[in-house]
Design a protein around this motif. Structure first.
Motif, short mmCIF file in Angstrom:
data_model
loop_
_atom_site.label_atom_id
_atom_site.label_comp_id
_atom_site.label_asym_id
_atom_site.label_seq_id
_atom_site.Cartn_x
_atom_site.Cartn_y
_atom_site.Cartn_z
N LYS A 1 0.76 -1.21 0.04
CA LYS A 1 -0.10 0.03 0.18
C LYS A 1 1.00 1.23 0.08
O LYS A 1 0.76 2.19 -0.84
N ASN A 2 1.92 1.41 0.82
CA ASN A 2 2.65 2.41 1.06
C ASN A 2 3.90 2.55 0.18
O ASN A 2 4.02 3.93 -0.13
N GLU A 3 4.45 1.66 -0.09
CA GLU A 3 5.68 1.66 -0.80
C GLU A 3 5.41 1.49 -2.28
O GLU A 3 6.21 2.15 -3.14
N LEU A 4 4.58 0.47 -2.51
CA LEU A 4 4.39 0.12 -4.17
C LEU A 4 3.08 0.74 -4.75
O LEU A 4 2.93 0.56 -5.93
N ASN A 5 2.34 1.63 -3.94
CA ASN A 5 1.22 2.10 -4.27
C ASN A 5 0.05 1.08 -4.77
O ASN A 5 -0.28 1.27 -6.00
N GLY A 6 0.22 -0.16 -4.28
CA GLY A 6 -0.44 -1.09 -4.81
C GLY A 6 -2.11 -1.34 -4.02
O GLY A 6 -2.18 -0.41 -3.06
N ASP A 7 -2.73 -2.31 -4.35
CA ASP A 7 -3.98 -2.50 -3.92
C ASP A 7 -4.13 -3.86 -3.73
O ASP A 7 -3.18 -4.87 -3.67
N ALA A 8 -5.40 -4.14 -3.22
CA ALA A 8 -5.65 -5.72 -2.77
C ALA A 8 -5.29 -6.76 -3.76
O ALA A 8 -4.70 -7.71 -3.62
N GLY A 9 -5.32 -6.44 -4.98
CA GLY A 9 -5.10 -7.33 -6.10
C GLY A 9 -3.53 -7.54 -6.11
O GLY A 9 -3.12 -8.78 -6.54
N LEU A 10 -3.02 -6.51 -6.00
CA LEU A 10 -1.40 -6.89 -6.16
C LEU A 10 -0.91 -7.57 -5.04
O LEU A 10 -0.13 -8.57 -5.08
N ALA B 1 -2.53 -9.78 -3.37
CA ALA B 1 -2.89 -11.13 -3.60
C ALA B 1 -2.13 -11.97 -4.56
O ALA B 1 -1.88 -13.06 -4.33
N THR B 2 -1.79 -11.16 -5.65
CA THR B 2 -0.87 -11.63 -6.61
C THR B 2 0.43 -12.03 -5.98
O THR B 2 0.96 -13.18 -6.38
N MET B 3 1.07 -11.36 -5.25
CA MET B 3 2.22 -11.59 -4.60
C MET B 3 2.04 -12.76 -3.64
O MET B 3 2.98 -13.54 -3.60
N GLU B 4 1.03 -12.85 -2.90
CA GLU B 4 0.99 -13.89 -2.23
C GLU B 4 0.82 -15.25 -2.78
O GLU B 4 1.38 -16.39 -2.60
N ALA B 5 0.10 -15.21 -3.89
CA ALA B 5 -0.33 -16.38 -4.78
C ALA B 5 1.12 -16.86 -5.35
O ALA B 5 1.49 -18.01 -5.44
N LEU B 6 1.98 -15.75 -5.78
CA LEU B 6 3.24 -16.11 -6.51
C LEU B 6 4.31 -16.74 -5.56
O LEU B 6 5.01 -17.54 -5.97
N LEU B 7 4.09 -16.54 -4.18
CA LEU B 7 4.87 -17.20 -3.34
C LEU B 7 4.42 -18.72 -3.09
O LEU B 7 5.55 -19.56 -2.99
N GLY B 8 3.09 -18.73 -3.08
CA GLY B 8 2.85 -20.42 -3.05
C GLY B 8 3.28 -20.93 -4.38
O GLY B 8 3.49 -22.10 -4.14
N VAL B 9 3.14 -20.38 -5.45
CA VAL B 9 3.44 -21.00 -6.76
C VAL B 9 4.96 -21.25 -6.92
O VAL B 9 5.36 -22.42 -7.33
N GLY B 10 5.68 -20.30 -6.14
CA GLY B 10 7.09 -20.57 -6.05
C GLY B 10 7.44 -22.02 -5.10
O GLY B 10 8.37 -22.68 -5.64
N VAL C 1 6.72 -8.94 -7.55
CA VAL C 1 5.89 -10.19 -7.74
C VAL C 1 7.08 -11.50 -8.13
O VAL C 1 6.83 -12.53 -7.70
N ALA C 2 8.04 -11.02 -8.97
CA ALA C 2 9.11 -12.03 -9.29
C ALA C 2 9.88 -12.31 -8.01
O ALA C 2 10.07 -13.63 -7.85
N GLY C 3 10.08 -11.32 -7.16
CA GLY C 3 10.93 -11.76 -5.91
C GLY C 3 10.11 -12.55 -5.11
O GLY C 3 10.55 -13.36 -4.46
N MET C 4 8.83 -12.38 -5.06
CA MET C 4 8.08 -13.38 -4.26
C MET C 4 8.17 -14.94 -4.71
O MET C 4 8.21 -15.90 -4.01
N PHE C 5 8.25 -14.96 -5.92
CA PHE C 5 8.06 -16.28 -6.58
C PHE C 5 9.48 -16.89 -6.35
O PHE C 5 9.68 -18.05 -6.04
#
Length: 431
Positions: A254-263, A265-274, A321-325
């Protein structure tokens, strides 16, 4: 260490049990999500959710060291049956309370406490049993499958929990957990789990070790293995540095990447995929011949992934997102071979104690790190915690190659870490 050879049809026996336990793990993750969501809807209190997290973690810290000696003393198949059965009963209790409109917050806390307590028995029992059922040359591959399973569960459990809550009422969602527990229990009635010979435990005059002697023997075993002590300290530091990254992730998005819940969720999902991809790679590849090398390379990769997430500018969120993967994939490559090392080298009748001690001491870092991370992030910014944690993990991974106790962990263990052995089923004192 006495080597127990798995049966020739080990794949059928082991994977029948493994599949049942996989369903149980999925059900447990699902019900955890459902209960946390119920607490959120009913109370809307951050304090309630924080207490729920502590209630789920504390049994691992407090009960874990006491569970280890019992895992090594008691019938391991019986422990798994009782553990899954108690989970099912705790869930049935909540279903009943919900059905009569009597379920309260403290009931959920109690159920989480029960589930966490039996989980402190379940994990070391399954890990210690694996080494007796799976040939040593396949332990890294099985560890990879376990890592992939954790990743799959982390993705599917919340999704299935949310879906069930959309379609059915709470008690139906909870009932799924009862069904998956029964799927885990059923194969255990038909497949035996080998019991290790008690060859490394101090024995009382009565001919049987006391619980206290078993506990002290486990502590001596860990202290007497320089490589294991070094890795245990590293695991505690890693948990201290990285566990808060999960709780701080929403603020980073929220504060550093100016993202929303979608970003988020995507980062959390890519962690699991990784985690899944890393686990599959490990299960196919098996890792380097010296397993600890695979773990150290994975630890360096974890550090790089965390640094990338921490340094990502708001204009390039895809890097996070790539870093989380990368973080998820390297997590599998770090943890899987380490468990394989322990399952290979630790004496069979010590594995329950060793596994539970490692889990307990690592988990003990979680409350402390959460207490420290909040004020540090508020004072210095969220990114600082990621950068410091990532750099520290990378340096620990590199340093491990130059620390003899770590790089030689598979060979510097003490074969006889306790003052007794078993000969012809009779216990005699060593001279």
């Amino acid at each position: 260490m006495q080597n127990i050879q798995p049966s020739s049809n080990w794949k059928l026996s082991f994977f029948t049990i493994w599949i049942g336990q996989a369903f149980s793990l999925l059900g447990s993750g699902l019900v955890q999500f459902v209960l946390v969501w119920w607490l959120t809807i009913e109370t809307g209190s951050a304090t309630v959710l924080a207490v729920a997290t502590l209630v789920a973690i504390l049994p691992q810290v407090v009960v874990g060291p006491l569970a280890g000696p019992l895992v090594d003393r008691l019938n391991r198949r019986a422990i798994l049956i009782v553990a899954d059965g108690v989970v099912a009963l705790a869930t049935l209790w909540l279903i009943y309370l919900y059905s009569i409109d009597a379920m309260q917050v403290w009931h959920v806390y109690a159920a989480m406490l029960i589930r966490g307590s039996v989980g402190a028995f379940h994990f070391p029992t399954m890990q210690a049993s694996t080494s007796l059922m799976v040939p040593q040359e396949h332990l890294s591959r099985v560890a990879g499958l376990n890592q992939a399973l954790q990743g799959i569960t982390s993705i599917l459990s919340p999704a299935l929990g949310a879906l069930l809550l959309q379609i059915f009422e709470l008690r139906i969602a909870l009932a799924v957990d009862v069904g998956t527990a029964l799927l885990a229990i059923l194969p255990l009635f038909f497949i035996a789990i080998p019991q290790p010979p008690r060859t490394t435990t101090a024995v009382a005059e009565s001919g049987r070790a006391s619980f206290g002697q078993d506990l002290r023997a486990g502590l001596r075993y860990v202290r007497g293995w320089p490589g294991l002590m070094a890795i245990l300290i590293m695991a505690m530091l890693i948990n201290f540095l990285l566990v808060p990254s999960g709780s701080l992730m929403p603020l980073l998005v929220k504060n550093e990447l100016n993202g929303d819940a979608g970003l988020f969720a995507t980062m959390e999902a890519l962690l699991g995929v990784g985690v899944i991809v890393g686990g599959i790679v490990l299960s196919v590849w098996g890792g380097f011949k010296r397993r600890v090398v695979t773990s150290l390379v994975g630890l360096i990769g974890i550090g790089v992934g965390v640094i990338v997430v921490g340094l990502t500018p708001a204009s390039a969120a895809w890097l996070a997102v790539a870093g989380m993967f990368v973080l998820g994939a390297m997590q599998s490559l770090t943890n899987g071979p380490l468990f394989a090392v322990l399952q290979t080298v630790v004496a069979p009748d010590m594995q329950g104690r060793v596994m539970s001690l490692i889990g307990s001491l690592s988990a003990a870092m979680t409350p402390l790190s959460l207490i420290v991370a909040g004020p540090v992030a508020d004072a210095l910014g969220v990114r600082v915690w990621y950068i410091v944690g990532g750099v520290a993990c990378t340096l620990m991974g590199v340093a491990g190659f130059f620390i003899p106790a770590v790089i030689n962990v598979e060979h510097n263990h003490v074969q006889t870490a306790t003052p007794s052995t078993v000969v012809d089923e009779r216990v005699v004192e060593m001279t």
